[in-house]
Design an enzyme around this catalytic site. Structure first.
Site: not given
Length: 386
Positions: A126-128, A155
């Site tokens: 996952y990222c932002w 996130y």
């Protein structure tokens, strides 16, 4: 197209079509290796061998999914540079610069952090917001041959769930407070109760703070507020909310960490189990609970200075003299008599206290006593459920 026609076409173009077909087949196979994940329930997260946070170290430090490891595809400086180019120059240039950084960083992770992962490795990435950074990492790992999950919404999906669960929800939590004056070993009894099968929230552990001006840890700084909330939320997800949750009585802030609204509301109205112990026993106990303070006079002086708004210069000077003489037991006893015990009583008078469930006089503050009281608390809570 029949097989004969296809073979004649492939022969006529010197094999270029075969190369294109092979590349397309590999691309589709890589896409098949990437799974979009929208569910963040514990049983879903448990399916993955690792949870990889590809955000920058600063983003990771602020908050992350429980158990995540940080393998950034852009470090803090690279992220700032790409963002500046994006805003001030062009989207194309920013993406070109970012792609080069991502390729180098992912290569480094493959050579180091991921070097010993087996063929069946199955990570969640996952990222932002579940966009370019997580998909870039997933695409490369899928080409290696690892089936990857990508968290839809990134996130932000997790943070929305935490906010909904701890700040916006008005569903009551079945909290019971473990109360008592400073030095009554509430944290030790709470941990012993955990071993007895009681559902407990150790807020001081989550906050890396012992809940007083002396409570910070020199070599273990407090987490950011968001990660403090993540730890509470993740713990609550494991609980049966039809059964009581034992929580140490605290003010609404533990150091710099603020207890979130839903939990604080429950704590203000919760019934209480109270621990008591003689002053001398409490003073002796604090010497074992605060070894970092008693081993560092400068830390003790700094903590005493934080009491300036509440006490006279003469009193503060007396406490500094006790610290200078390393009379830690005398200092602990005097601090409790003059500061902590009166503050505790004022807090009780101001607060909205729930019903008194039980009171335990610990007498001796040792591991055997903690285990005995924890067993009695566990038994009492079990009886109350029937």
């Amino acid at each position: 197209m029949g097989s004969c026609s296809r073979d004649r076409l492939l022969a006529a173009d010197g094999g270029q079509s075969r190369t294109l077909l092979s590349a397309a087949r590999k691309r589709f196979q890589a896409q098949d290796m990437i799974e979009t994940v929208s569910n963040i329930e514990p049983e879903t997260l448990a399916r993955f061998d690792a949870i990889i946070d590809v955000r920058s170290p600063a983003e990771f430090a602020e908050d992350r999914l429980p158990g995540a490891i940080n393998l950034p595809v852009l470090d803090d400086a690279e992220r700032a540079e790409v963002g500046t180019v994006y805003k001030q120059e062009s989207r194309f240039k920013a993406r070109r610069i970012g792609a080069a950084y991502v390729a180098r960083n992912v290569a480094r992770h493959l050579e180091n952090a991921l070097a010993d992962r087996p063929k069946g490795f199955h990570p969640l990435i996952y990222c932002w917001r579940g966009g370019m950074r997580s998909n870039a990492m997933a695409t490369i790992l899928a080409q290696v041959g690892w089936r990857c999950g990508v968290l839809e919404g990134g996130y932000k999906t997790w943070r929305r769930a935490v906010t909904a669960g701890l700040r916006n929800s008005e569903e009551a939590l079945p909290v019971i407070l473990l109360d008592g004056q400073t030095g009554t070993a509430k944290s030790d009894v709470l941990r012993a109760a955990t071993r007895e099968g009681v559902q407990t929230l150790d807020l001081e552990d989550f906050a890396h703070h012992r809940g007083s001006v002396f409570g910070g840890y020199i070599n273990n700084p407090q987490p950011e507020q968001k990660y403090f909330e993540t730890r509470i939320f993740d713990r609550l997800r494991d609980f049966d909310l039809s059964k009581p949750i034992l929580v140490e009585a605290e003010s609404n802030r533990i150091g710099r960490c603020e207890i979130p609204k839903r939990l604080w509301t429950a704590m203000q109205n919760a019934p209480r189990i109270t621990l008591t112990a003689p002053l001398a026993a409490r003073a002796a106990y604090l010497l074992t609970a605060y070894p970092d303070i008693t081993g560092d006079k400068s830390a003790a002086f700094a903590a005493i200075d934080r009491l300036k708004p509440f006490h006279s210069r003469e009193t503060l000077a007396d406490w500094r003299a006790l610290a200078e003489a390393a009379d830690w037991r005398g200092l602990a006893a005097d601090l409790m008599r003059a500061h902590y015990d009166p503050a505790y009583e004022r807090s009780r008078q101001r607060g909205r206290c729930g019903a008194a469930l039980a009171e335990y006089n610990l007498g001796e503050l040792d591991s055997a006593t903690f285990e005995r009281v924890a067993k009695e608390i566990a038994s009492a809570l079990l009886s109350a459920q029937r």
